[in-house]
Scaffold this motif. Structure first.
Motif, short mmCIF file in Angstrom:
data_model
loop_
_atom_site.label_atom_id
_atom_site.label_comp_id
_atom_site.label_asym_id
_atom_site.label_seq_id
_atom_site.Cartn_x
_atom_site.Cartn_y
_atom_site.Cartn_z
N ARG A 2 0.84 -1.19 0.00
CA ARG A 2 0.00 0.00 0.00
C ARG A 2 0.88 1.24 0.00
NH1 ARG A 2 -1.97 -2.44 4.37
NH2 ARG A 2 -1.86 -0.59 5.70
N ARG A 21 -7.93 20.47 -0.96
CA ARG A 21 -8.42 19.18 -1.47
C ARG A 21 -7.30 18.28 -1.97
NH1 ARG A 21 -12.13 22.62 -3.81
NH2 ARG A 21 -11.47 22.16 -5.96
N TYR A 22 -6.29 18.87 -2.60
CA TYR A 22 -5.17 18.07 -3.10
C TYR A 22 -3.99 18.08 -2.14
CZ TYR A 22 -7.63 17.57 -7.50
OH TYR A 22 -8.58 17.26 -8.46
N THR A 235 2.00 13.47 -9.95
CA THR A 235 2.29 14.08 -8.66
C THR A 235 3.20 15.28 -8.85
OG1 THR A 235 2.99 13.58 -6.38
CG2 THR A 235 4.26 12.57 -8.17
N GLU A 264 -4.70 9.75 -13.42
CA GLU A 264 -5.17 10.30 -12.15
C GLU A 264 -4.22 11.38 -11.63
OE1 GLU A 264 -6.27 7.00 -9.38
OE2 GLU A 264 -5.66 5.75 -11.08
N ARG A 267 -3.40 12.93 -4.66
CA ARG A 267 -4.09 13.74 -3.66
C ARG A 267 -3.51 13.37 -2.28
NH1 ARG A 267 -9.47 15.94 -3.91
NH2 ARG A 267 -9.78 14.73 -5.81
N GLN A 268 -3.04 14.37 -1.57
CA GLN A 268 -2.45 14.14 -0.25
C GLN A 268 -3.42 13.40 0.66
OE1 GLN A 268 -0.47 17.59 1.53
NE2 GLN A 268 -1.43 17.08 3.48
N ASP A 270 -4.32 10.19 0.31
CA ASP A 270 -4.87 8.99 -0.34
C ASP A 270 -3.95 7.79 -0.11
OD1 ASP A 270 -7.04 10.35 -1.27
OD2 ASP A 270 -6.51 10.25 -3.39
N THR A 271 -4.58 6.61 -0.03
CA THR A 271 -3.85 5.36 0.03
C THR A 271 -4.16 4.57 -1.25
OG1 THR A 271 -3.90 5.24 2.44
CG2 THR A 271 -3.54 3.18 1.27
N LEU A 272 -3.11 4.16 -1.96
CA LEU A 272 -3.24 3.42 -3.20
C LEU A 272 -2.74 1.99 -2.99
CD1 LEU A 272 -1.72 6.15 -5.56
CD2 LEU A 272 -4.09 5.95 -4.78
#
Length: 277
Positions: A2, A21-22, A235, A264, A267-268, A270-272
């Motif tokens: 992750r 938001r970002y 990013t 995409e 965004r600060q 977020d977990t991918l």
């Protein structure tokens, strides 16, 4: 594995209501190995590193490694401001890009982190620290295989990274000028399940991108296509690019596809999830 996006801005932090938001923190990514709850690997140490402690599941101190792509301020400024890595209980291996024949890693970092530029030097950080040279090529870092190679970016030695675990591949090139092509950079990103790539400048900002050694968004999309990546997340957003402007960019990208999915924007917070193909 992750991937937690702790900072996604480039050049300088972006505070204020237009950047909520970002997110406004500079480059920092935490990586959690399969089967674990907390990160053991951090990529870059921008101001986003300050939020690492909230990701440690109640532990006060980080135990793991931090790999720096390069030593520009926006990628190291978080080091002395993160309590999770500045405690007696912390254990941190810091891997730095050091030119051949260059100084010892701690001495190189101290050029920007020592009096009169900062109250303490690297040796003033609490805990068990090791300052190590990044090895060109693959090596074992914590639970991951990390491949490091020099890529194009202005202002000193810059590395791109390929992180592998359990067959899953993350490529991390937050500062990269892909225009003109680079077999070395393409090898790092080849077939990656997730590519986090520099997207600081727009197509109409080519002169700025070239001047600072960065990518335009079309550069990044073309690079990802050449490398056959499954998922592209842009990013290192420009520090003046507001949330509303990034929303407009995201809408423009909706028609683009990379590996079957849309392009995409990072965004600060977020977990991918990165899974093997």
């Amino acid at each position: 594995m992750r991937v937690i996006l702790l900072g996604v801005r480039g050049s300088t932090p972006a505070p204020g209501p237009a950047f909520l938001r970002y997110g406004g923190h500079t480059s920092c990514v935490a990586v959690v190995p399969d089967g674990a709850e907390v990160p053991t690997l951090v990529l870059d140490a921008g101001t986003g590193l300050r939020d690492l402690g909230a990701r440690l599941g109640g532990a006060e101190a980080f135990q793991g490694s931090v790999v720096l792509t390069h030593l520009h301020w926006d990628h190291v400024q978080g080091l002395p401001f993160c309590p999770a890595v500045d405690r007696k209980q912390a254990r941190v291996d810091l891997l730095l890009p050091v030119p051949v024949g260059g100084p010892e890693p701690a001495g190189l970092l101290a050029r920007s982190m020592s009096p009169p530029h900062f109250p303490i030097g690297p040796e003033g950080l609490l805990g068990g620290w090791r300052f190590l040279r990044s090895v060109q090529g693959p090596c074992q870092v914590e639970e991951f295989t990390v491949t490091t190679a020099e890529i194009r970016h202005k202002g000193g030695l810059t590395h791109g990274l390929r992180i592998e675990s359990g067959g899953a591949v993350l490529a991390y090139l937050p500062d990269h000028a892909p225009a003109g092509g680079s077999a070395v950079a393409e090898a790092l990103a080849d077939g990656a399940d997730l590519l986090l790539h520099d997207g600081q400048f727009l197509a109409g900002e080519r002169s700025l991108a070239d001047g600072y050694g960065h990518a335009t968004v079309p550069d990044a999309v073309a690079f990802a296509a050449r490398c056959g990546v499954r998922r592209l997340v842009l990013t290192h957003h420009a520090p003046t690019r507001t949330d509303d402007q990034l929303d407009l960019l995201r809408a423009e990208l909706d028609d683009l596809r990379c590996g079957g999915g849309r392009v995409e924007l990072a965004r600060q917070g977020d977990t991918l999830t990165v899974k093997a193909t």
